[in-house]
Design an enzyme around this catalytic site. Sequence first.
Site, mmCIF file in Angstrom:
data_model
loop_
_atom_site.group_PDB
_atom_site.id
_atom_site.type_symbol
_atom_site.label_atom_id
_atom_site.label_comp_id
_atom_site.label_asym_id
_atom_site.label_seq_id
_atom_site.Cartn_x
_atom_site.Cartn_y
_atom_site.Cartn_z
ATOM 1 N N HIS A 1 0.701 -1.350 -0.060
ATOM 2 C CA HIS A 1 0.073 0.087 -0.064
ATOM 3 C C HIS A 1 0.711 1.378 -0.073
ATOM 4 O O HIS A 1 0.523 2.155 0.714
ATOM 5 C CB HIS A 1 -0.921 -0.031 1.267
ATOM 6 C CG HIS A 1 -1.733 -1.158 1.296
ATOM 7 N ND1 HIS A 1 -2.349 -1.899 2.453
ATOM 8 C CD2 HIS A 1 -2.006 -2.265 0.287
ATOM 9 C CE1 HIS A 1 -2.848 -2.920 2.149
ATOM 10 N NE2 HIS A 1 -2.814 -3.159 0.947
HETATM 11 C C1 LIG Z 1 -0.711 -8.401 -3.673
HETATM 12 C C2 LIG Z 1 -1.478 -7.253 -3.502
HETATM 13 C C3 LIG Z 1 -2.455 -7.156 -2.747
HETATM 14 C C4 LIG Z 1 -3.429 -6.025 -2.519
HETATM 15 N N1 LIG Z 1 -4.364 -6.064 -2.115
HETATM 16 C C5 LIG Z 1 -5.200 -5.157 -2.138
HETATM 17 C C6 LIG Z 1 -6.691 -4.923 -1.729
HETATM 18 O O1 LIG Z 1 -7.107 -6.286 -1.268
HETATM 19 N N2 LIG Z 1 -7.349 -4.071 -1.521
HETATM 20 C C7 LIG Z 1 -6.828 -2.730 -1.888
HETATM 21 O O2 LIG Z 1 -7.634 -1.741 -1.960
HETATM 22 N N3 LIG Z 1 -5.492 -2.690 -2.300
HETATM 23 C C8 LIG Z 1 -4.818 -3.741 -2.553
HETATM 24 N N4 LIG Z 1 -3.416 -3.778 -2.803
HETATM 25 C C9 LIG Z 1 -2.719 -2.415 -3.134
HETATM 26 C C10 LIG Z 1 -3.438 -1.828 -4.564
HETATM 27 O O3 LIG Z 1 -3.384 -2.704 -5.448
HETATM 28 C C11 LIG Z 1 -2.547 -0.659 -4.706
HETATM 29 O O4 LIG Z 1 -2.232 0.339 -3.723
HETATM 30 C C12 LIG Z 1 -3.185 0.275 -6.047
HETATM 31 O O5 LIG Z 1 -3.186 -0.536 -7.234
HETATM 32 C C13 LIG Z 1 -2.059 1.341 -6.371
HETATM 33 O O6 LIG Z 1 -2.758 2.011 -7.246
HETATM 34 P P1 LIG Z 1 -1.987 3.108 -8.417
HETATM 35 O O7 LIG Z 1 -2.850 3.597 -9.433
HETATM 36 O O8 LIG Z 1 -1.397 3.950 -7.611
HETATM 37 O O9 LIG Z 1 -0.733 2.283 -8.917
HETATM 38 P P2 LIG Z 1 -0.978 0.973 -10.027
HETATM 39 O O10 LIG Z 1 -2.343 0.324 -9.864
HETATM 40 O O11 LIG Z 1 -0.016 0.163 -9.681
HETATM 41 O O12 LIG Z 1 -0.834 1.375 -11.477
HETATM 42 C C14 LIG Z 1 0.212 2.106 -12.038
HETATM 43 C C15 LIG Z 1 0.216 1.699 -13.381
HETATM 44 O O13 LIG Z 1 1.231 2.572 -14.074
HETATM 45 C C16 LIG Z 1 1.955 1.788 -15.066
HETATM 46 N N5 LIG Z 1 3.242 2.463 -15.322
HETATM 47 C C17 LIG Z 1 4.082 2.510 -14.296
HETATM 48 N N6 LIG Z 1 5.025 3.429 -14.798
HETATM 49 C C18 LIG Z 1 4.724 3.519 -16.331
HETATM 50 C C19 LIG Z 1 5.461 4.320 -17.296
HETATM 51 N N7 LIG Z 1 6.625 4.901 -17.220
HETATM 52 N N8 LIG Z 1 4.799 4.297 -18.624
HETATM 53 C C20 LIG Z 1 3.522 3.743 -18.569
HETATM 54 N N9 LIG Z 1 3.105 3.066 -17.666
HETATM 55 C C21 LIG Z 1 3.445 2.987 -16.395
HETATM 56 C C22 LIG Z 1 2.122 0.354 -14.325
HETATM 57 O O14 LIG Z 1 2.422 -0.621 -15.152
HETATM 58 C C23 LIG Z 1 0.590 0.281 -13.732
HETATM 59 O O15 LIG Z 1 -0.183 -0.172 -14.695
HETATM 60 C C24 LIG Z 1 -2.690 -4.922 -3.068
HETATM 61 C C25 LIG Z 1 -1.530 -5.020 -3.851
HETATM 62 C C26 LIG Z 1 -0.962 -5.951 -3.802
HETATM 63 C C27 LIG Z 1 0.383 -5.859 -4.662
#
Ligand SMILES: Cc1cc2nc3c(=O)[nH]c(=O)nc-3n(C[C@H](O)[C@H](O)[C@H](O)COP(=O)(O)OP(=O)(O)OC[C@H]3O[C@@H](n4cnc5c(N)ncnc54)[C@H](O)[C@@H]3O)c2cc1C
Length: 652
Positions: free
Chosen positions: A536
């Site tokens: 997280h």
């Molecule tokens: C095993 C696991 C279990 C989890 N369980 C839960 C749960 O049950 N409930 C919950 O609420 N949360 C859970 N989480 C946490 C949650 O998934 C993350 O906190 C959340 O997805 C983060 O959101 P974000 O939009 O910040 O990043 P992300 O969802 O990681 O999205 C970022 C995206 O940007 C892309 N990206 C990065 N850099 C570049 C670039 N330079 N060019 C193009 N694309 C790029 C990545 O490939 C990715 O697709 C869990 C996480 C994990 C790993």
Amino acid sequence: MNVYALGCQSLQCLHPFEGGPQLTDVCSASTGVLFLTLLNNLLVSNPRIGDPCGRVDPITSPRSSYDFIVVGAGAAGAAVAGRLSEVEDWNVLLVEAGPDEPAGAEVPGNAALYLGGPLDWKYKTSNESFACLSTNGSCYWPRGKNLGGTTLHHGMAYQRGQPKDYQRWAEFGIEGWSWDDVLPYFFKSENNTEIGTLVSSKYHTTGGPMTVQRFPYQPGFAWEILKASEEAGLGISDDLTGANLTGFAVTQTISRDGVRLTTAGAFIRPVAHRKNLHVATNALATKVTLVNNRAEGIEMLMNGKTYKVRAKREVILSAGAINTPQLLMLSGIGPKEHLGSKNIRVAVDLPGVGENLHNHHSYMLAYTLNETSTAQFTGNNAALYLFNQTGPLSSTGLSQVTAKLVSNFSTSDDPDIQIFCAGYRASCRATSNANETVVTFASVNIRPKSRGRITLNSNNPLDLPYIWSNDLGTDEDINLVIQGIRYIEKLMNTTTMRNHDPTLENVSIPACANLTYDSDEFWKCAVQWNTKPENHQAGTARMGLASDPMAVVDTKLRVHGVKRLRVADASVMPIVISGNPVATITMIGERAADFIKADNIRRDTQPTPSPTTTNPLKEIQQDIQNGYDSFQKKKKQFQEQLANQFGVPIPQ
Ligand SMILES: Cc1cc2nc3c(=O)[nH]c(=O)nc-3n(C[C@H](O)[C@H](O)[C@H](O)COP(=O)(O)OP(=O)(O)OC[C@H]3O[C@@H](n4cnc5c(N)ncnc54)[C@H](O)[C@@H]3O)c2cc1C
């Protein structure tokens, strides 16, 4: 002709997705390669699981310019791009480093199985002094690299944190992000199917693209945990995001009728037909191009070629708490000395970029139960799942059970400990002790005080950044995890649990061997050696006022000192919320889209103000309504098509 081809030809699907890792790549089941291959193909072709006809059609090369460029298709980015494309006059490019979602990952029982391979950034932290000591002070941080980002891998638990979380944000001088401000945006995403039966309409709503419901299946032991919790006086809750914030719960999840629902599935696939939305997969944004501190577009690498793409209006970074600060720094936005040390020309000296990194951290206790485990990943259960999306494969087993509890640092309206459970999962990955039933309980500190940072290893965008989490860097952080361990012990000491004869698996850590077992000192040592970092991560481009030297974005998510550049993802949270963060991060994406609409529609309508057309709010509402109507229409057509051709009943 195989079933897959049959399904797709008759439904005239142009772009089914068969790529990405297959079940044979991620499973090690004794069921054999042929079974896994067949199952994989059936999952791919199933309209309710692989959704072959709803897949995006990724572009092969980008246009030279778009109105908006969104980087990252994860919890926030997919929402931003989907919402912006509701405005027909705007064209939007969504840039995602990874591929589309493999069908096997949509099966809840397969949660997290696709991590560790090509769909994972596979981050590792370095030089930890207080955490992950058993792995040389380096913690593994998986992150999704595919459409849907980490929402393709997460446990799907739906939570929002609690009102006090957003009150804490206000202490940074942030206005407009109180509980009352954010709640309408949680509602905007949500389609809760259990209002009145499980949760209250006071806290939940319907009509949004993100389905929220319990999994169709719970192992019996899930209810035993709830019974034990009542017995131990820890309480139970039907809805940890509702009136009762503490206790154990079988949580609602972001899933639809037994199938994972990623943000790409919720916000992009239903509108993939929009001509004004381009999705670039396997496309890495390497830099934001700036002219006079104004974002002009991005540079990206796709299919081995470098492209410069212009953004006529704005660039939005939604690359997550690790990649967003990396991209900002690669673009010359960050701490001056650090950028200089990597030979990057400084455009804006923003010392807060990459700072304030924090994450929930935990320690896991494993118990062996006095019962022989029965295989859950069986042919029968697979068939049940394929036909009905029910049975053990339609859930994450005990991972859908969680608790929020209160340490002696907090109060009952502000729980700061979470318990994550696991076990009874219908996993296709065989475990070493297949005959033993093992259940685990993790004590999670959801109010971490320690802060780390992200910096660049080099100015090469293909180099992973340097991550120092500084997890467990304060005594309070460790103490909180120990208080959670005491709660778990209390739970396991109930008659309900003792009936299952649980035995705590031996915790043998040489460095802690001289400490009295089960003393606070022992657990303090164990927690630091066998730390279980959660996933997280947040805070590395945090919101704050322009007068706050460590703030990176303002309250409308605009990067300080840079025009036409916003950040919308986990990195803007000044403090990570107390619980699972996806719903909050998607809410941030929803808000970003509305800020952008308000600013741009106001700008467009400014030169010729007229009382009938200059109410931006009204226009936004109309845009949203139009988008929703067209989605409903398409859904209905698709359901009718399925009913006519395959006899799939139309859901009422
Ligand atoms: C095993 C696991 C279990 C989890 N369980 C839960 C749960 O049950 N409930 C919950 O609420 N949360 C859970 N989480 C946490 C949650 O998934 C993350 O906190 C959340 O997805 C983060 O959101 P974000 O939009 O910040 O990043 P992300 O969802 O990681 O999205 C970022 C995206 O940007 C892309 N990206 C990065 N850099 C570049 C670039 N330079 N060019 C193009 N694309 C790029 C990545 O490939 C990715 O697709 C869990 C996480 C994990 C790993």
